[in-house]
Design a protein around this motif. Structure first.
Motif, short mmCIF file in Angstrom:
data_model
loop_
_atom_site.label_atom_id
_atom_site.label_comp_id
_atom_site.label_asym_id
_atom_site.label_seq_id
_atom_site.Cartn_x
_atom_site.Cartn_y
_atom_site.Cartn_z
N ASP A 164 1.80 13.96 -9.65
CA ASP A 164 2.86 14.96 -9.81
C ASP A 164 3.51 14.91 -11.19
OD1 ASP A 164 2.38 15.68 -7.20
OD2 ASP A 164 4.12 14.62 -6.38
N GLU A 165 2.99 14.05 -12.07
CA GLU A 165 3.48 13.90 -13.45
C GLU A 165 4.98 13.59 -13.51
OE1 GLU A 165 2.14 17.26 -15.77
OE2 GLU A 165 0.05 16.90 -15.22
N LYS A 166 5.39 12.62 -12.70
CA LYS A 166 6.79 12.20 -12.68
C LYS A 166 7.13 11.42 -13.94
CE LYS A 166 7.77 13.82 -8.61
NZ LYS A 166 8.72 14.88 -8.38
N TYR A 167 8.41 11.28 -14.19
CA TYR A 167 8.92 10.58 -15.36
C TYR A 167 8.45 9.13 -15.39
CZ TYR A 167 12.44 8.92 -18.71
OH TYR A 167 13.09 8.36 -19.78
N CYS A 168 8.06 8.66 -16.57
CA CYS A 168 7.46 7.33 -16.76
C CYS A 168 8.28 6.21 -16.12
CB CYS A 168 7.32 6.99 -18.24
SG CYS A 168 6.29 8.11 -19.17
N ILE A 169 9.58 6.22 -16.37
CA ILE A 169 10.43 5.13 -15.86
C ILE A 169 10.45 5.12 -14.34
CG2 ILE A 169 12.82 4.27 -15.75
CD1 ILE A 169 11.34 3.64 -18.39
N ASP A 170 10.45 6.28 -13.73
CA ASP A 170 10.40 6.34 -12.27
C ASP A 170 9.09 5.75 -11.74
OD1 ASP A 170 12.88 7.58 -12.31
OD2 ASP A 170 12.04 9.60 -12.18
N VAL A 171 7.99 6.06 -12.41
CA VAL A 171 6.69 5.50 -12.01
C VAL A 171 6.69 3.99 -12.23
CG1 VAL A 171 4.20 5.51 -12.45
CG2 VAL A 171 5.48 7.67 -12.49
N LEU A 172 7.22 3.55 -13.35
CA LEU A 172 7.26 2.12 -13.64
C LEU A 172 8.12 1.35 -12.62
CD1 LEU A 172 7.50 2.30 -17.51
CD2 LEU A 172 5.63 1.29 -16.19
N ASN A 173 9.22 1.95 -12.22
CA ASN A 173 10.05 1.30 -11.19
C ASN A 173 9.29 1.17 -9.87
OD1 ASN A 173 12.50 0.64 -12.48
ND2 ASN A 173 13.13 2.77 -12.42
N GLN A 174 8.53 2.18 -9.53
CA GLN A 174 7.74 2.10 -8.31
C GLN A 174 6.63 1.06 -8.45
OE1 GLN A 174 8.77 3.89 -5.65
NE2 GLN A 174 7.25 2.89 -4.39
N LEU A 175 6.03 0.98 -9.64
CA LEU A 175 5.02 -0.06 -9.89
C LEU A 175 5.61 -1.46 -9.76
CD1 LEU A 175 2.96 1.45 -12.84
CD2 LEU A 175 2.10 0.82 -10.57
N LYS A 176 6.84 -1.62 -10.20
CA LYS A 176 7.51 -2.93 -10.04
C LYS A 176 7.66 -3.27 -8.56
CE LYS A 176 10.76 -4.42 -12.53
NZ LYS A 176 11.96 -4.72 -13.30
N ALA A 177 7.93 -2.27 -7.74
CA ALA A 177 8.04 -2.51 -6.30
C ALA A 177 6.69 -2.95 -5.73
CB ALA A 177 8.55 -1.26 -5.59
N LEU B 296 0.83 -1.21 0.00
CA LEU B 296 0.00 0.00 0.00
C LEU B 296 0.86 1.26 0.00
CD1 LEU B 296 -2.88 -0.93 2.45
CD2 LEU B 296 -3.12 -0.28 0.05
N GLY B 297 1.94 1.24 0.75
CA GLY B 297 2.85 2.37 0.77
C GLY B 297 3.43 2.64 -0.61
N HIS B 298 3.87 1.57 -1.27
CA HIS B 298 4.39 1.71 -2.63
C HIS B 298 3.31 2.23 -3.58
CE1 HIS B 298 8.34 0.05 -1.99
NE2 HIS B 298 7.87 -1.09 -1.55
N LEU B 299 2.11 1.69 -3.46
CA LEU B 299 1.02 2.10 -4.34
C LEU B 299 0.64 3.56 -4.12
CD1 LEU B 299 -0.80 1.13 -6.60
CD2 LEU B 299 -2.41 0.33 -4.88
N ASN B 300 0.63 3.99 -2.88
CA ASN B 300 0.36 5.40 -2.60
C ASN B 300 1.44 6.29 -3.22
OD1 ASN B 300 -2.06 5.11 -1.19
ND2 ASN B 300 -1.01 4.76 0.74
N ALA B 301 2.68 5.82 -3.21
CA ALA B 301 3.76 6.58 -3.83
C ALA B 301 3.54 6.68 -5.34
CB ALA B 301 5.11 5.93 -3.52
N VAL B 302 3.08 5.59 -5.95
CA VAL B 302 2.79 5.61 -7.39
C VAL B 302 1.69 6.62 -7.68
CG1 VAL B 302 1.85 4.27 -9.33
CG2 VAL B 302 3.54 3.24 -7.81
N HIS B 303 0.65 6.61 -6.89
CA HIS B 303 -0.46 7.53 -7.09
C HIS B 303 0.02 8.97 -7.04
CE1 HIS B 303 -4.15 9.75 -6.03
NE2 HIS B 303 -4.75 8.83 -6.77
N LYS B 304 0.86 9.28 -6.06
CA LYS B 304 1.39 10.64 -5.93
C LYS B 304 2.29 10.98 -7.11
CE LYS B 304 3.84 13.72 -2.73
NZ LYS B 304 3.77 14.77 -3.68
N MET B 305 3.10 10.01 -7.55
CA MET B 305 4.00 10.26 -8.69
C MET B 305 3.21 10.56 -9.96
SD MET B 305 6.87 7.34 -8.00
CE MET B 305 8.05 7.85 -9.24
N VAL B 306 2.12 9.84 -10.17
CA VAL B 306 1.27 10.09 -11.35
C VAL B 306 0.64 11.47 -11.23
CG1 VAL B 306 -0.83 9.37 -12.55
CG2 VAL B 306 0.86 7.65 -11.86
#
Length: 110
Positions: free
Chosen positions: A31-44, A19-29
């Protein structure tokens, strides 16, 4: 059989991590973060969920399946496991279809 004791607590801790990782992904999206950074977090997130599922399956095999075999109810639990495995395969097919649609778009991040 319901999850109890130490296994239940370990699973809950793993889910909190996911859930912590998923919340980070939500915030990254958001905040319009770089795709690869979001994808790495999704892998986590996926890794945390996969480890949780593995632990849960191990628990199921060691308890519910063993009990069903002893009660001559193995056909039912084998069917349940087969249905579970089929769902995983269907999800992979759906992901392939989404990837091919995205490849046609050719736009990075949008």
């Amino acid at each position: 059989m319901a999850l109890r004791g130490e296994t239940k607590e370990v699973l809950k801790k793993r889910l909190v991590r996911a859930l912590g990782h998923l919340n980070a992904v939500h915030k990254m999206v958001d905040d319009e973060k770089y795709c690869i950074d979001v994808l790495n977090q999704l892998k986590a997130v996926q890794a945390a969920l996969d480890k949780t599922a593995q632990l849960m399956l191990k628990q199921h095999l060691e308890t519910c399946v063993v009990q069903a075999v002893h009660a001559n109810d193995s056909a039912r639990v084998m069917d349940e496991l087969w249905q579970l495995l089929r769902k995983d395969g269907q999800a992979a097919d759906e992901q392939s279809a989404i990837l091919s649609i995205n490849q046609e778009n050719n736009n990075c991040c949008g």
